[in-house]
Design a protein around this motif. Structure first.
Motif, short mmCIF file in Angstrom:
data_model
loop_
_atom_site.label_atom_id
_atom_site.label_comp_id
_atom_site.label_asym_id
_atom_site.label_seq_id
_atom_site.Cartn_x
_atom_site.Cartn_y
_atom_site.Cartn_z
N TYR A 1 -2.50 0.32 -4.35
CA TYR A 1 -1.95 -0.98 -3.97
C TYR A 1 -1.08 -1.47 -5.12
N LYS B 1 -10.66 5.46 -8.83
CA LYS B 1 -10.94 4.50 -7.76
C LYS B 1 -11.52 3.19 -8.30
N GLY C 1 -3.53 10.08 -3.76
CA GLY C 1 -4.40 8.98 -3.36
C GLY C 1 -3.64 7.81 -2.79
N THR C 2 -4.30 6.66 -2.77
CA THR C 2 -3.75 5.42 -2.24
C THR C 2 -3.75 4.38 -3.35
N SER D 1 -7.81 5.17 -4.17
CA SER D 1 -8.31 6.54 -4.26
C SER D 1 -7.32 7.34 -5.10
N CYS E 1 0.85 -1.18 0.00
CA CYS E 1 0.00 0.00 0.00
C CYS E 1 0.89 1.24 0.00
N GLU E 2 0.62 2.16 -0.92
CA GLU E 2 1.41 3.38 -1.02
C GLU E 2 0.51 4.60 -1.11
N GLU E 3 0.86 5.64 -0.34
CA GLU E 3 0.22 6.94 -0.50
C GLU E 3 1.00 7.65 -1.60
#
Length: 108
Positions: free
Chosen positions: A104, A76, A101-102, A32, A8-10
């Motif tokens: 994966y 998204k 956003g985020t 997101s 998971c990366e911002e």
């Protein structure tokens, strides 16, 4: 569950996820934010047709440069990079974040 294998990366604005021509090692799932895909267009110019002595008329072009062209924006719930990885070919596009956003990152 599979989520333990995902990274998971911002991601921030203008973050490059991958570049055209790189090996396709990962798939990206957008939780997101938004990501746009770009490809390189090669610009050709020439006089159209070129006649050579004792040869048939042929199409004549010179490569004079290139520019990036926006293909699509993903958001998204969408997946990036699957086609290139499944085809075992280098990336055919560049993916750039246009909204924070985020993401994966799913390794191959």
């Amino acid at each position: 569950t599979l989520v333990y294998y995902f990274n998971c990366e911002e991601v921030g604005l203008n973050r490059v996820l991958y570049k055209e021509g790189e090996p396709a090692k990962d798939i990206y799932f957008i939780m997101s934010g938004k990501v746009k895909l770009l490809t390189t267009l090669h610009i050709l110019t020439g006089d159209g047709f070129e006649a050579q002595k004792e040869k048939p008329v042929t199409r004549a072009h010179k490569k004079t440069g290139s520019r990036a062209a926006e293909l699509v924006i993903f958001g998204k719930g969408e997946i990036l990079g699957l086609e290139d990885m499944m085809a075992e070919r280098p990336r055919t596009t560049t993916a750039i974040c246009v909204e924070p956003g985020t993401i994966y990152k799913i390794p191959s």
